[in-house]
Write a protein that holds these residues in place. Sequence first.
Motif, mmCIF file in Angstrom:
data_model
loop_
_atom_site.group_PDB
_atom_site.id
_atom_site.type_symbol
_atom_site.label_atom_id
_atom_site.label_comp_id
_atom_site.label_asym_id
_atom_site.label_seq_id
_atom_site.Cartn_x
_atom_site.Cartn_y
_atom_site.Cartn_z
ATOM 1 N N ARG A 143 -4.291 15.431 13.622
ATOM 2 C CA ARG A 143 -4.713 16.609 12.862
ATOM 3 C C ARG A 143 -6.156 16.509 12.382
ATOM 4 O O ARG A 143 -6.733 17.496 11.928
ATOM 5 C CB ARG A 143 -3.819 16.767 11.623
ATOM 6 N N GLY A 144 -6.709 15.302 12.409
ATOM 7 C CA GLY A 144 -8.065 15.112 11.904
ATOM 8 C C GLY A 144 -8.121 14.695 10.451
ATOM 9 O O GLY A 144 -9.187 14.758 9.822
ATOM 10 N N ASP A 145 -6.987 14.258 9.892
ATOM 11 C CA ASP A 145 -6.979 13.804 8.508
ATOM 12 C C ASP A 145 -7.684 12.463 8.375
ATOM 13 O O ASP A 145 -7.758 11.670 9.324
ATOM 14 C CB ASP A 145 -5.543 13.672 7.992
ATOM 15 N N GLU A 146 -8.163 12.182 7.175
ATOM 16 C CA GLU A 146 -8.760 10.892 6.845
ATOM 17 C C GLU A 146 -7.649 10.009 6.292
ATOM 18 O O GLU A 146 -7.142 10.263 5.191
ATOM 19 C CB GLU A 146 -9.871 11.086 5.808
ATOM 20 N N VAL A 147 -7.251 8.985 7.041
ATOM 21 C CA VAL A 147 -6.021 8.252 6.744
ATOM 22 C C VAL A 147 -6.319 6.849 6.212
ATOM 23 O O VAL A 147 -7.089 6.095 6.810
ATOM 24 C CB VAL A 147 -5.127 8.148 7.996
ATOM 25 N N THR A 148 -5.659 6.534 5.102
ATOM 26 C CA THR A 148 -5.642 5.182 4.556
ATOM 27 C C THR A 148 -4.196 4.708 4.543
ATOM 28 O O THR A 148 -3.295 5.469 4.201
ATOM 29 C CB THR A 148 -6.193 5.161 3.115
ATOM 30 N N THR A 149 -3.973 3.465 4.927
ATOM 31 C CA THR A 149 -2.623 2.892 4.842
ATOM 32 C C THR A 149 -2.640 1.723 3.876
ATOM 33 O O THR A 149 -3.675 1.067 3.670
ATOM 34 C CB THR A 149 -2.118 2.398 6.202
ATOM 35 N N LEU A 150 -1.470 1.469 3.287
ATOM 36 C CA LEU A 150 -1.295 0.279 2.459
ATOM 37 C C LEU A 150 0.015 -0.380 2.849
ATOM 38 O O LEU A 150 1.078 0.238 2.770
ATOM 39 C CB LEU A 150 -1.296 0.622 0.963
ATOM 40 N N ASN A 151 -0.068 -1.620 3.314
ATOM 41 C CA ASN A 151 1.107 -2.406 3.666
ATOM 42 C C ASN A 151 0.699 -3.879 3.677
ATOM 43 O O ASN A 151 -0.446 -4.210 3.347
ATOM 44 C CB ASN A 151 1.690 -1.962 5.017
ATOM 45 N N ARG B 298 -8.218 3.454 7.659
ATOM 46 C CA ARG B 298 -8.677 2.470 6.680
ATOM 47 C C ARG B 298 -7.451 1.722 6.179
ATOM 48 O O ARG B 298 -6.565 2.315 5.546
ATOM 49 C CB ARG B 298 -9.378 3.153 5.513
ATOM 50 N N ALA B 299 -7.355 0.448 6.461
ATOM 51 C CA ALA B 299 -6.163 -0.331 6.167
ATOM 52 C C ALA B 299 -6.365 -1.166 4.909
ATOM 53 O O ALA B 299 -7.245 -2.033 4.852
ATOM 54 C CB ALA B 299 -5.819 -1.236 7.347
ATOM 55 N N LEU B 300 -5.538 -0.894 3.897
ATOM 56 C CA LEU B 300 -5.494 -1.699 2.678
ATOM 57 C C LEU B 300 -4.298 -2.638 2.781
ATOM 58 O O LEU B 300 -3.248 -2.255 3.288
ATOM 59 C CB LEU B 300 -5.360 -0.812 1.444
ATOM 60 N N THR B 301 -4.455 -3.850 2.265
ATOM 61 C CA THR B 301 -3.405 -4.855 2.392
ATOM 62 C C THR B 301 -2.896 -5.281 1.014
ATOM 63 O O THR B 301 -3.683 -5.664 0.152
ATOM 64 C CB THR B 301 -3.928 -6.090 3.145
ATOM 65 N N ALA B 302 -1.588 -5.184 0.843
ATOM 66 C CA ALA B 302 -0.952 -5.671 -0.388
ATOM 67 C C ALA B 302 0.553 -5.678 -0.179
ATOM 68 O O ALA B 302 1.095 -4.901 0.603
ATOM 69 C CB ALA B 302 -1.313 -4.787 -1.586
ATOM 70 N N ASP B 303 1.243 -6.546 -0.902
ATOM 71 C CA ASP B 303 2.699 -6.579 -0.915
ATOM 72 C C ASP B 303 3.174 -5.535 -1.916
ATOM 73 O O ASP B 303 2.848 -5.616 -3.108
ATOM 74 C CB ASP B 303 3.168 -7.971 -1.325
ATOM 75 N N ARG B 304 3.948 -4.544 -1.446
ATOM 76 C CA ARG B 304 4.364 -3.453 -2.321
ATOM 77 C C ARG B 304 5.141 -3.947 -3.537
ATOM 78 O O ARG B 304 5.171 -3.273 -4.578
ATOM 79 C CB ARG B 304 5.248 -2.460 -1.558
ATOM 80 N N THR B 305 5.804 -5.085 -3.437
ATOM 81 C CA THR B 305 6.592 -5.578 -4.562
ATOM 82 C C THR B 305 5.725 -6.201 -5.655
ATOM 83 O O THR B 305 6.213 -6.479 -6.750
ATOM 84 C CB THR B 305 7.629 -6.608 -4.091
#
Length: 332
Positions: free
Chosen positions: A23-31, A43-50
Motif C-alpha cells: 500500500r505504500g505505508d511506512e512500516v515499523t516492526t517490533l519483535n 524499520r525493525a525495532l528489537t525487544a522482548d515483548r514480555t
Amino acid sequence: MKLLVLGGTHHVGRAVVETALERGDEVTTLNRGLSRPPVPGVRALTADRTDTRAVAAALGDQEWDAVIDTWAWAPRVVRDSARLLAGRTGHYGYVSSRGVHRWPWPAGADESAPLVDGDPASDDSEDYAAAKRGGELAVTETHGEQALLARAGMILGPYEDVGRIPWWLRRLEKGGRVLAPGPADAPLQYIDARDMAAWMLRCADRGIGGAYTVTGRPGEITIGRLLETALEVTGFDAELVWAPAELLRQEGVWLGMEFGLRFPHDPAPTGMNDADVSAAFAAGLTTRPLRDTIADTWAWLRAEGDPAPRPDAPSPDTWLDLAAERRVLDQL
C-alpha cells in the motif's frame, strides 16, 4: 500512513507487514528479531515483548498513525504495550479471536454472543480464550473507541503456522487413498490472513473501532470443496475417501477437528462455521477466492518449506497418523 506492527514475522503479522508495504505505508516492526531477517523497506525495532522496559526503550518517544498488535499469549503484555502507546497513535488494532466467546457458541452468533472472563493484568497464557479476552480489555481500557478488536475465525493462507492447510497439502502430496472427514458438504468458514490484514489496515485508515467477527461468509465453502480445490490446484494423484464423523470418533481419529467440524465432546458443534459476519462486511471486509488461498499457500510451502509450528500448535501427527488412516480406510 505510519504503521507500527507489534510482531510482524509470522502468519497474520507477516501478512500485515507485506500488505502495508504494498500500500505504500511506512512500516515499523517490533519483535525479538529471532525468527526472520528484517523485511527490506521496514524499520525493525528489537525487544522482548514480555520486558516492558526493553519495549519502552525500543519505542522511544515515537508516534504512529496506527498500531496493529498480533500478540497471542499473556494479556499483561498487551496491556503494557497499549499503555506505552497511549496518546501516541490514533488507532490500535488487536488481532483477537472468536475464541473470546463463551462455549458453546450459539448458531449464527454475532459480536453480541456471551464472552468469557478476561483479566488484562494476567500473565497466564494457558487459557487461550481468557488470554485473548484479557488482551481485548487491555486495549479498550487504554484506547477506547480507537481500539479495533478483530475477532478472527479460522485463519488460513500463506504463512499459516497452525498446521491446517500445510498439513493437508503434504498429505495429499503423498497420493493414494486419502482419508477425509465427512460429510463432504459440511460448511466451513475461514479468513485468508492477507484479507484480514487488508481489512484491518483499511479500518485504520478510516478510524473504525469496535469488535468485529472477521471470517468468510457462512455457506460459501465446504470441506469437500476445499480439499477438491487443493487437488485441482496441485495436480496431486490422490483419491479422497470420505469417512463419517461417527466412524472417526469410534476409531479415536482427530481428523475434522482441525477445521472445527467436530470435537471429542461434541460431534456436531454449532456456531463454529456459521457465524454472522455482516458487521465486518459492512465495514469493508472482502475475501479472495478459495483457489487463490490454496494456490498461494502451496507456492509458499514449495518456496520456503514447512514453517516451524507455533509453540501452542498441535504436533504434525495430531490430526492423523498413517497407521490410523490405513486402519479406517480398510473399513471403508
